[in-house]
Scaffold this motif. Structure first.
Motif, PDB file in Angstrom:
ATOM      1  N   GLU A  52       1.047   3.517  -5.087  1.00 31.29           N
ATOM      2  CA  GLU A  52       0.547   4.593  -5.446  1.00 31.29           C
ATOM      3  C   GLU A  52       1.623   5.471  -6.469  1.00 31.29           C
ATOM      4  O   GLU A  52       1.439   5.813  -7.525  1.00 31.29           O
ATOM      5  CB  GLU A  52       0.313   5.761  -4.522  1.00 31.29           C
ATOM      6  CG  GLU A  52       0.225   7.140  -4.780  1.00 31.29           C
ATOM      7  CD  GLU A  52      -1.337   7.323  -5.285  1.00 31.29           C
ATOM      8  OE1 GLU A  52      -1.631   8.548  -5.911  1.00 31.29           O
ATOM      9  OE2 GLU A  52      -2.182   6.632  -5.126  1.00 31.29           O
TER      10      GLU A  52
ATOM     11  N   SER B 145     -10.539   8.156  -8.172  1.00 33.64           N
ATOM     12  CA  SER B 145      -9.902   9.620  -8.427  1.00 33.64           C
ATOM     13  C   SER B 145      -8.729   9.312  -9.345  1.00 33.64           C
ATOM     14  O   SER B 145      -8.519  10.223 -10.160  1.00 33.64           O
ATOM     15  CB  SER B 145      -8.842   9.719  -7.020  1.00 33.64           C
ATOM     16  OG  SER B 145      -7.836  10.657  -7.256  1.00 33.64           O
ATOM     17  N   TRP B 146      -8.321   8.118  -9.431  1.00 34.82           N
ATOM     18  CA  TRP B 146      -7.342   7.721 -10.555  1.00 34.82           C
ATOM     19  C   TRP B 146      -7.948   7.848 -11.987  1.00 34.82           C
ATOM     20  O   TRP B 146      -7.361   8.446 -12.908  1.00 34.82           O
ATOM     21  CB  TRP B 146      -6.614   6.356 -10.449  1.00 34.82           C
ATOM     22  CG  TRP B 146      -5.757   6.196  -9.219  1.00 34.82           C
ATOM     23  CD1 TRP B 146      -4.997   7.073  -8.711  1.00 34.82           C
ATOM     24  CD2 TRP B 146      -5.476   5.072  -8.283  1.00 34.82           C
ATOM     25  NE1 TRP B 146      -4.258   6.796  -7.542  1.00 34.82           N
ATOM     26  CE2 TRP B 146      -4.446   5.515  -7.308  1.00 34.82           C
ATOM     27  CE3 TRP B 146      -5.970   3.831  -8.517  1.00 34.82           C
ATOM     28  CZ2 TRP B 146      -4.393   4.556  -6.467  1.00 34.82           C
ATOM     29  CZ3 TRP B 146      -5.489   2.894  -7.451  1.00 34.82           C
ATOM     30  CH2 TRP B 146      -4.817   3.307  -6.266  1.00 34.82           C
TER      31      TRP B 146
ATOM     32  N   PHE C 265      -7.341   0.306  -0.091  1.00 38.32           N
ATOM     33  CA  PHE C 265      -6.754   1.378  -0.611  1.00 38.32           C
ATOM     34  C   PHE C 265      -6.813   1.503  -2.157  1.00 38.32           C
ATOM     35  O   PHE C 265      -7.279   2.727  -2.638  1.00 38.32           O
ATOM     36  CB  PHE C 265      -4.921   1.392  -0.586  1.00 38.32           C
ATOM     37  CG  PHE C 265      -4.403   2.448  -0.971  1.00 38.32           C
ATOM     38  CD1 PHE C 265      -4.306   3.726  -0.668  1.00 38.32           C
ATOM     39  CD2 PHE C 265      -3.656   2.245  -2.212  1.00 38.32           C
ATOM     40  CE1 PHE C 265      -3.402   4.929  -1.061  1.00 38.32           C
ATOM     41  CE2 PHE C 265      -2.881   3.172  -2.884  1.00 38.32           C
ATOM     42  CZ  PHE C 265      -2.739   4.672  -2.289  1.00 38.32           C
TER      43      PHE C 265
ATOM     44  N   GLN D 151       0.857   6.345 -10.574  1.00 36.97           N
ATOM     45  CA  GLN D 151       0.949   7.805 -10.732  1.00 36.97           C
ATOM     46  C   GLN D 151       1.822   7.751 -12.179  1.00 36.97           C
ATOM     47  O   GLN D 151       1.619   8.743 -12.976  1.00 36.97           O
ATOM     48  CB  GLN D 151       1.261   8.846  -9.809  1.00 36.97           C
ATOM     49  CG  GLN D 151       0.404   8.652  -8.772  1.00 36.97           C
ATOM     50  CD  GLN D 151      -0.996   9.551  -9.318  1.00 36.97           C
ATOM     51  OE1 GLN D 151      -0.664  10.495 -10.267  1.00 36.97           O
ATOM     52  NE2 GLN D 151      -2.065   9.579  -8.447  1.00 36.97           N
TER      53      GLN D 151
ATOM     54  N   ASN E 104      -9.217   4.518  -4.090  1.00 33.44           N
ATOM     55  CA  ASN E 104      -8.557   5.609  -4.953  1.00 33.44           C
ATOM     56  C   ASN E 104      -8.770   5.299  -6.292  1.00 33.44           C
ATOM     57  O   ASN E 104      -8.330   6.231  -7.306  1.00 33.44           O
ATOM     58  CB  ASN E 104      -7.116   5.321  -4.515  1.00 33.44           C
ATOM     59  CG  ASN E 104      -6.526   6.273  -3.331  1.00 33.44           C
ATOM     60  OD1 ASN E 104      -6.458   7.488  -3.359  1.00 33.44           O
ATOM     61  ND2 ASN E 104      -6.360   5.098  -2.187  1.00 33.44           N
TER      62      ASN E 104
ATOM     63  N   GLN F 262       0.829  -1.265  -0.053  1.00 34.70           N
ATOM     64  CA  GLN F 262      -0.071  -0.026   0.016  1.00 34.70           C
ATOM     65  C   GLN F 262       0.790   1.172   0.133  1.00 34.70           C
ATOM     66  O   GLN F 262       0.603   2.572  -0.771  1.00 34.70           O
ATOM     67  CB  GLN F 262      -1.017   0.044   1.356  1.00 34.70           C
ATOM     68  CG  GLN F 262      -1.694   1.342   1.280  1.00 34.70           C
ATOM     69  CD  GLN F 262      -2.405   1.292   2.666  1.00 34.70           C
ATOM     70  OE1 GLN F 262      -2.464   0.436   3.354  1.00 34.70           O
ATOM     71  NE2 GLN F 262      -3.091   2.587   3.049  1.00 34.70           N
TER      72      GLN F 262
END
Length: 327
Positions: free
Chosen positions: A22, A59-60, A52, A26, A56, A18
């Motif tokens: 990210e 949003s991604w 997680f 990204q 998310n 986790q």
């Protein structure tokens, strides 16, 4: 190849990462290439990785901009914990792209990575596998691979049999050609990538190289697979002996090599010689290492006897090399 801007499938496995995943995601969202799908596979994490990812994902997706006939998409998948090979194979099975790339959850791509790699393949349509150069981030220090760890291009079987010469996170493969080579061996907990690169090269496919750093590879994590197992050479030996067993089976079904061209016959002779040398060297390394530690070597000397008599080693016997309790 069907188009100059084909769909690329990105396979990103993760397990209890986790705190790292990210960054990898990204780096995909920042790609300048316009046509990709991302498959994130949570390999049975026991931390909060899955929640997680779920939290998310919206949003991604909002960060994605698609235009015209090109699209970008993200899918998350959850599997039982069966290791990175199974997770990658699962993601490959879900992929619809003409090209497949791999990204480990502790690495990150430069924004131009996919754009430049597809351009490389458009410029060299005869090359169906490739990797890029990379930099290593070791606790904040950026280093370029030196010496025998420098990336090579083309047919580098001899070097590949010695050490792992391709980085998963820099790798790109033509999907239909990969199908003919076969996926990762799911029984292998580590060195599964070493096994795949050698199988590609043994089928006489070159692996191209982009002479540019397009990947940051992070090291020093306690959960890196290479740090979790004793006698790492046993996994490479398992791979090489499995490949040899498959070669024996293939040769028996073909009966002879007269149908092959002179060039192909020459390659077969050279590759079998290189494989033989690599196997004998690793067998001896493991035997001597176990003797020094006062451990029994009978099963390894049995393997040596079968090998020197050109006999296949039964799969159930080979699996002892993957048994952690013996090492």
């Amino acid at each position: 190849m069907s188009t100059k801007t084909p769909l690329i499938s990105i396979v990103l496995p993760t397990h209890n990462r986790q705190h790292l995943v990210e960054r990898a995601i990204q780096s995909v969202l920042a790609q300048t290439y316009p046509h990709w799908e991302l498959h994130i596979i949570d390999d049975g994490s026991t931390d909060n990785t899955w929640s997680f990812l779920l939290a998310n994902l919206p949003s991604w997706k909002r960060q994605i901009q698609s235009f015209g006939r090109y699209s970008k998409s993200i899918q998350i998948h959850q599997t039982e914990h069966r290791g990175v090979s199974h997770a990658r194979n699962f993601g490959i099975g879900k992929s619809a792209g003409e090209w497949i790339t791999l990204l480990d959850s502790d690495d990150k791509w430069y924004p131009e990575k996919l754009t430049k790699q597809i351009q490389f393949h458009n410029d060299h349509p005869e090359i169906l596998f490739s990797q890029t150069k990379e930099v290593w981030n070791k606790k904040g220090n950026l280093l370029e691979p030196k010496g025998k760890y420098q990336k090579l291009s083309g047919h580098f079987l001899k070097e590949s049999l010695e050490i792992c010469m391709v980085t998963c996170s820099s790798f790109m493969a033509h999907q239909k050609t990969w199908e003919m080579v076969g996926n990762f061996r799911e029984e292998m907990k580590t060195c599964e990538d070493y096994d795949l690169w050698n199988r590609i090269l043994l089928k006489q496919y070159p692996i191209g190289l982009l002479e540019e750093n397009l990947l940051v590879r992070y090291g020093g994590h306690e959960d890196q697979l290479s740090n979790q197992f004793q006698a790492i050479e046993r996994f490479r030996l398992y791979s090489l002996l499995s490949i040899r067993n498959e070669q024996i089976s293939t040769l028996e079904s073909i009966h002879d090599e007269k149908h092959l061209s002179d060039e192909d016959q020459s390659f077969q002779r050279i590759s079998r010689s290189l494989l033989r040398e690599a196997i004998l060297e690793r067998m001896e390394t493991l035997v001597q290492g176990r003797k020094k530690r006062g451990k029994e070597v009978q099963f390894l000397t049995h393997f040596q006897s079968l090998f020197l008599n050109d006999e296949p080693i039964p799969k159930k016997d080979l699996l002892t090399l993957l048994d952690d309790s013996l090492f």
